[in-house]
Design an enzyme around this catalytic site. Structure first.
Site, mmCIF file in Angstrom:
data_model
loop_
_atom_site.group_PDB
_atom_site.id
_atom_site.type_symbol
_atom_site.label_atom_id
_atom_site.label_comp_id
_atom_site.label_asym_id
_atom_site.label_seq_id
_atom_site.Cartn_x
_atom_site.Cartn_y
_atom_site.Cartn_z
ATOM 1 N N ASP A 1 0.857 -1.185 0.000
ATOM 2 C CA ASP A 1 0.000 0.000 0.000
ATOM 3 C C ASP A 1 0.898 1.242 0.000
ATOM 4 O O ASP A 1 1.893 1.308 0.734
ATOM 5 C CB ASP A 1 -0.911 0.004 1.235
ATOM 6 C CG ASP A 1 -2.044 1.003 1.099
ATOM 7 O OD1 ASP A 1 -3.210 0.570 1.042
ATOM 8 O OD2 ASP A 1 -1.757 2.227 1.063
ATOM 9 N N ILE A 2 0.546 2.217 -0.809
ATOM 10 C CA ILE A 2 1.381 3.410 -0.959
ATOM 11 C C ILE A 2 1.371 4.291 0.302
ATOM 12 O O ILE A 2 2.330 5.023 0.550
ATOM 13 C CB ILE A 2 0.955 4.205 -2.215
ATOM 14 C CG1 ILE A 2 2.069 5.081 -2.721
ATOM 15 C CG2 ILE A 2 -0.323 4.981 -1.996
ATOM 16 C CD1 ILE A 2 1.844 5.647 -4.117
ATOM 17 N N ASN B 1 -12.957 -2.911 2.860
ATOM 18 C CA ASN B 1 -13.866 -1.770 2.934
ATOM 19 C C ASN B 1 -14.819 -1.803 1.749
ATOM 20 O O ASN B 1 -14.392 -2.070 0.623
ATOM 21 C CB ASN B 1 -13.075 -0.459 2.905
ATOM 22 C CG ASN B 1 -12.138 -0.328 4.096
ATOM 23 O OD1 ASN B 1 -12.480 -0.692 5.217
ATOM 24 N ND2 ASN B 1 -10.940 0.184 3.849
ATOM 25 N N HIS C 1 -10.400 -5.433 -2.962
ATOM 26 C CA HIS C 1 -9.072 -5.687 -2.386
ATOM 27 C C HIS C 1 -9.181 -5.929 -0.898
ATOM 28 O O HIS C 1 -10.091 -5.432 -0.238
ATOM 29 C CB HIS C 1 -8.120 -4.510 -2.655
ATOM 30 C CG HIS C 1 -8.639 -3.194 -2.185
ATOM 31 N ND1 HIS C 1 -9.543 -2.453 -2.911
ATOM 32 C CD2 HIS C 1 -8.389 -2.484 -1.057
ATOM 33 C CE1 HIS C 1 -9.826 -1.341 -2.266
ATOM 34 N NE2 HIS C 1 -9.152 -1.330 -1.124
ATOM 35 N N HIS D 1 -6.904 -5.642 2.627
ATOM 36 C CA HIS D 1 -5.711 -5.106 3.275
ATOM 37 C C HIS D 1 -5.188 -6.161 4.249
ATOM 38 O O HIS D 1 -5.967 -6.701 5.043
ATOM 39 C CB HIS D 1 -6.053 -3.862 4.107
ATOM 40 C CG HIS D 1 -6.662 -2.734 3.341
ATOM 41 N ND1 HIS D 1 -5.980 -1.565 3.091
ATOM 42 C CD2 HIS D 1 -7.898 -2.576 2.782
ATOM 43 C CE1 HIS D 1 -6.775 -0.728 2.422
ATOM 44 N NE2 HIS D 1 -7.938 -1.312 2.225
HETATM 45 P P1 5GP Z 1 -9.671 1.410 0.354
HETATM 46 O O1 5GP Z 1 -9.722 2.768 1.013
HETATM 47 O O2 5GP Z 1 -10.394 1.433 -0.963
HETATM 48 O O3 5GP Z 1 -10.078 0.263 1.233
HETATM 49 O O4 5GP Z 1 -8.138 1.143 0.074
HETATM 50 C C1 5GP Z 1 -7.450 1.680 -1.013
HETATM 51 C C2 5GP Z 1 -5.984 1.655 -0.655
HETATM 52 O O5 5GP Z 1 -5.245 1.880 -1.826
HETATM 53 C C3 5GP Z 1 -5.584 2.740 0.362
HETATM 54 O O6 5GP Z 1 -5.062 2.134 1.534
HETATM 55 C C4 5GP Z 1 -4.551 3.558 -0.393
HETATM 56 O O7 5GP Z 1 -3.466 3.961 0.421
HETATM 57 C C5 5GP Z 1 -4.097 2.610 -1.496
HETATM 58 N N1 5GP Z 1 -3.639 3.277 -2.696
HETATM 59 C C6 5GP Z 1 -4.200 4.370 -3.306
HETATM 60 N N2 5GP Z 1 -3.513 4.701 -4.405
HETATM 61 C C7 5GP Z 1 -2.472 3.810 -4.495
HETATM 62 C C8 5GP Z 1 -1.400 3.649 -5.427
HETATM 63 O O8 5GP Z 1 -1.243 4.371 -6.410
HETATM 64 N N3 5GP Z 1 -0.535 2.611 -5.186
HETATM 65 C C9 5GP Z 1 -0.670 1.793 -4.113
HETATM 66 N N4 5GP Z 1 0.251 0.827 -3.962
HETATM 67 N N5 5GP Z 1 -1.672 1.919 -3.218
HETATM 68 C C10 5GP Z 1 -2.558 2.909 -3.410
#
Ligand code: 5GP
Ligand code: ZN
Length: 114
Positions: free
Chosen positions: A30-31, A87, A100, A102
């Site tokens: 995760d970034i 989520n 996805h 985590h």
């Molecule tokens: P969500 O909020 O949808 O459950 O998780 C999305 C995740 O994707 C977040 O934790 C966010 O930090 C990660 N994310 C967003 N943009 C990027 C990216 O460009 N590269 C990577 N590796 N992770 C990302």
């Protein structure tokens, strides 16, 4: 061409820090890590969320969880412990609409779910 960020990681159109890959699943860092270890596991077939993936092909969930089990054992996280988060939608805080999971670990996480 898909507009989905995670599909671009799968196709190779964009680079990401991969930690695991097999025929069906990709995992990458995760970034914005929320823990020392923070990995995202995705299926290579695009679905928007966990409800869609279950309705489309629940076997894809097995593919992802098998990959998470394999990788966490490989890294010894099965011994130290870890947390899996998914989520969905606005209230769930979903920001990327490719299903996805985590995987958080590598240190003791805060207790609680919210
Ligand atoms: P969500 O909020 O949808 O459950 O998780 C999305 C995740 O994707 C977040 O934790 C966010 O930090 C990660 N994310 C967003 N943009 C990027 C990216 O460009 N590269 C990577 N590796 N992770 C990302
Ligand atoms: Zn996608």
């Amino acid at each position: 061409m898909s507009e989905c960020l995670f599909c671009k990681f799968i196709s190779g159109e964009l680079n990401t820090h991969k930690v695991f890959e097999n025929e069906n699943v990709l995992a990458f860092k995760d970034i914005y890590p929320a823990a020392k270890t923070h990995i995202l596991f995705i299926h290579k077939k695009h679905t928007e969320n966990i409800v869609e993936i279950c309705n489309t092909d629940i076997g894809q969930v097995t593919d992802i969880f098998s990959a998470m089990a394999e990788w966490t054992q490989q890294e010894g996280l099965d011994k130290s412990g870890f947390r899996i988060i998914n989520n969905l939608g606005d209230h769930g805080g979903q920001t990327i609409f490719h299903t996805h999971f985590h995987v958080l670990g590598g240190e003791k996480l805060n207790p609680g779910l919210n």
